[in-house]
Design a protein around this motif. Structure first.
Motif, PDB file in Angstrom:
ATOM      1  N   ARG A 170     -43.519 -12.408 -39.533  1.00  0.00           N
ATOM      2  CA  ARG A 170     -44.492 -11.849 -40.378  1.00  0.00           C
ATOM      3  C   ARG A 170     -43.807 -10.720 -41.482  1.00  0.00           C
ATOM      4  O   ARG A 170     -42.631 -10.651 -41.076  1.00  0.00           O
ATOM      5  N   VAL A 192     -32.571 -18.867 -39.615  1.00  0.00           N
ATOM      6  CA  VAL A 192     -34.167 -18.503 -39.896  1.00  0.00           C
ATOM      7  C   VAL A 192     -34.272 -16.989 -40.333  1.00  0.00           C
ATOM      8  O   VAL A 192     -34.629 -16.552 -41.082  1.00  0.00           O
ATOM      9  N   GLN A 218     -37.992 -23.261 -35.359  1.00  0.00           N
ATOM     10  CA  GLN A 218     -39.273 -23.307 -35.880  1.00  0.00           C
ATOM     11  C   GLN A 218     -40.288 -22.341 -35.145  1.00  0.00           C
ATOM     12  O   GLN A 218     -41.207 -21.785 -36.101  1.00  0.00           O
ATOM     13  N   GLN A 219     -40.185 -22.270 -33.993  1.00  0.00           N
ATOM     14  CA  GLN A 219     -41.058 -21.123 -33.390  1.00  0.00           C
ATOM     15  C   GLN A 219     -41.097 -19.819 -33.846  1.00  0.00           C
ATOM     16  O   GLN A 219     -41.914 -19.150 -34.008  1.00  0.00           O
ATOM     17  N   THR A 221     -37.462 -23.192 -30.138  1.00  0.00           N
ATOM     18  CA  THR A 221     -36.915 -23.768 -31.315  1.00  0.00           C
ATOM     19  C   THR A 221     -36.804 -22.665 -32.565  1.00  0.00           C
ATOM     20  O   THR A 221     -37.520 -21.526 -32.350  1.00  0.00           O
ATOM     21  N   GLU A 226     -44.168  -9.840 -29.557  1.00  0.00           N
ATOM     22  CA  GLU A 226     -44.735 -11.228 -29.372  1.00  0.00           C
ATOM     23  C   GLU A 226     -43.759 -11.855 -28.351  1.00  0.00           C
ATOM     24  O   GLU A 226     -42.442 -12.036 -29.001  1.00  0.00           O
ATOM     25  N   LYS A 275     -35.123 -15.022 -43.662  1.00  0.00           N
ATOM     26  CA  LYS A 275     -36.339 -14.070 -43.890  1.00  0.00           C
ATOM     27  C   LYS A 275     -35.954 -12.641 -44.075  1.00  0.00           C
ATOM     28  O   LYS A 275     -37.000 -11.871 -44.214  1.00  0.00           O
ATOM     29  N   ALA A 311     -39.670 -19.328 -36.917  1.00  0.00           N
ATOM     30  CA  ALA A 311     -39.914 -19.105 -38.132  1.00  0.00           C
ATOM     31  C   ALA A 311     -41.539 -18.893 -38.280  1.00  0.00           C
ATOM     32  O   ALA A 311     -41.957 -18.148 -39.170  1.00  0.00           O
ATOM     33  N   ASP A 312     -42.121 -19.778 -37.396  1.00  0.00           N
ATOM     34  CA  ASP A 312     -43.687 -19.672 -37.471  1.00  0.00           C
ATOM     35  C   ASP A 312     -44.290 -18.262 -37.085  1.00  0.00           C
ATOM     36  O   ASP A 312     -45.130 -17.782 -37.486  1.00  0.00           O
ATOM     37  N   ALA A 313     -43.213 -17.606 -36.221  1.00  0.00           N
ATOM     38  CA  ALA A 313     -43.812 -16.355 -35.773  1.00  0.00           C
ATOM     39  C   ALA A 313     -43.506 -15.079 -36.578  1.00  0.00           C
ATOM     40  O   ALA A 313     -44.180 -13.984 -36.450  1.00  0.00           O
ATOM     41  N   THR A 326     -42.341  -8.202 -39.610  1.00  0.00           N
ATOM     42  CA  THR A 326     -41.376  -8.171 -38.316  1.00  0.00           C
ATOM     43  C   THR A 326     -39.904  -7.571 -38.548  1.00  0.00           C
ATOM     44  O   THR A 326     -39.361  -7.596 -39.568  1.00  0.00           O
ATOM     45  N   LEU A 374     -42.392 -15.272 -27.264  1.00  0.00           N
ATOM     46  CA  LEU A 374     -42.814 -16.921 -27.670  1.00  0.00           C
ATOM     47  C   LEU A 374     -42.702 -17.683 -26.292  1.00  0.00           C
ATOM     48  O   LEU A 374     -41.723 -17.164 -25.507  1.00  0.00           O
TER      49      LEU A 374
END
Length: 394
Positions: free
Chosen positions: A137, A164, A130-131, A128, A117, A168, A133-135, A140, A119
């Motif tokens: 899974r 981040v 946040q991008q 960012t 993926e 995670k 973090a949102d991506a 990952t 970004l």
């Protein structure tokens, strides 16, 4: 001659050359040999490892010497992929404007069944935390982002992205080839699990690089053979090159503040001057950018023609256009930040170092506007733009 292509490569420093010479002339033994000449080389290798580790804020055992940033990138990504594969995790996150050493390795991993993926980056060339973090899974296995972009100079929020990933439980690699020796790096403070750098970007020798991998991360060999580099990178070590890399990196890090201040001042003069050219635009983050990076698009011209005429004027620079590599496509980096094809073709990258002078900047600011005006005067595209037949994009 004004050399303004330091992002491509740098002139070797006297410090690096002096560090290399003894290991070409006197201490030339193979570090794997048990006799004194070999052990002298082995001791030098260890001292270089300690020097590099001190510059990055890690331990010597976490340093593997490579042939450059591309090899280090390849080994980092393949190692992380194999770790993820063993755990059933095959999702990798990166960005749309990475160096091809990253993108091509990711393409290879895609063919092996990994999902990549990329970004998107914003118009000033950043991503960012946040991008990221949102991506992320559950499957990952790796996040890999460059520390600073090699073309447009934008610096990414590495510490935040690293935090981040650490939270995670995802491995984080950064291609720091453009950043090392120019920006402060501390892999522990910035939550970096793996990092790549290349010696020739900070006045060290070509053909030398480093892969930092946090202790406990098992590296996958991409070069098989002997047991060098703790069995993770076969081949007799390039001791002279490694000594030059370590000396150059230490010198760069010892003077990082003063060098950045000097180079940033020259950079800002160039940006201010080139901004006066009509229908031009700065590429990259205007604030968070590499000290020596200046990248502009000039509408209505071709970057290749600009480079050739700059060369005649005694200025070495580069373009985002990939025409010289046999491709008609403009830079993927410029396309990623939203520049139209027609504009991206007319790009210019100037990259300075601490050895550039005010006279260099004055010469560039004299010649670039003159050459841009000349190229526009003979351009059918510019005539259409100037007449209103086509609309300006910048």
């Amino acid at each position: 001659m004004v050399y303004a292509d330091n992002a491509a490569t740098t002139k070797m420093s006297r410090t690096a050359i002096d560090a290399m010479l003894p290991y070409m002339e006197t201490h030339y033994g193979n570090p794997s040999s048990l006799y004194r000449l070999g052990q002298e080389a082995a001791e030098a290798l260890q001292s270089a490892r300690e020097t590099v580790a001190a510059c990055l804020g890690c331990t010597p055992r976490e340093i593997t010497f490579t042939s450059g940033g591309s090899e280090a990138d390849n080994q980092a990504l393949i190692s992380a992929a194999r770790i993820g594969e063993r755990k059933g995790k095959k999702h990798i996150i990166s960005t749309a404007f990475e160096h091809h050493a990253i993108l091509h390795t990711l393409k290879k991993l895609e063919k092996e069944g990994f999902e990549v993926e990329l970004l998107p980056v914003d118009p000033i060339g950043t991503v960012t935390a946040q991008q990221v973090a949102d991506a992320i899974r559950p499957d990952t296995c790796l996040v890999t982002t460059m520390y600073a972009n090699n073309e447009i100079g934008s610096i990414l929020p590495i510490a935040e992205i690293g935090a981040v990933c650490r939270e995670k439980g995802v491995l984080f690699h950064t291609d720091a080839v453009q950043a090392a020796g120019h920006l402060h790096i501390n892999v522990n403070e910035q939550n970096i699990d793996m990092l790549s750098l290349s010696g020739h970007k900070f006045h060290g020798p070509k053909g030398t690089g480093v892969l930092y991998a946090r202790q406990g991360i098992p590296l996958t060999n991409i070069i098989e053979g002997g047991a060098q580099e703790r069995g993770k990178r076969a081949g007799t070590e390039n001791v002279p090159g490694i000594m030059g890399l370590a000396a150059a990196l230490k010198e760069a890090c010892d003077h990082i503040g003063e060098n950045a201040a000097k180079v940033s001042a020259l950079r800002d003069q160039l940006i201010a001057g080139l901004s006066q050219i009509p229908h031009s635009a700065l590429n990259g983050d205007p604030v968070h950018r590499l000290p020596g990076n200046v990248n502009f698009c000039f509408e209505g011209i071709e970057g290749e023609s600009l480079l050739l005429l700059l060369d005649q004027a005694g200025i070495c620079a580069s373009s985002g256009s990939a025409c010289t590599s046999g491709s008609l496509d403009p830079s993927h980096v410029l396309l990623a930040i939203g520049r139209p094809h027609e504009v991206a073709h007319g790009s210019l990258r100037l990259s300075l170092c601490e050895w550039n002078t005010q006279e260099d900047v004055d010469h560039i600011l004299k010649e670039v506007p003159r050459i841009v005006a000349y190229l526009r005067s003979i351009s059918p595209v510019w005539k259409d733009l100037a007449s209103g037949k086509k609309q300006f994009m910048l």
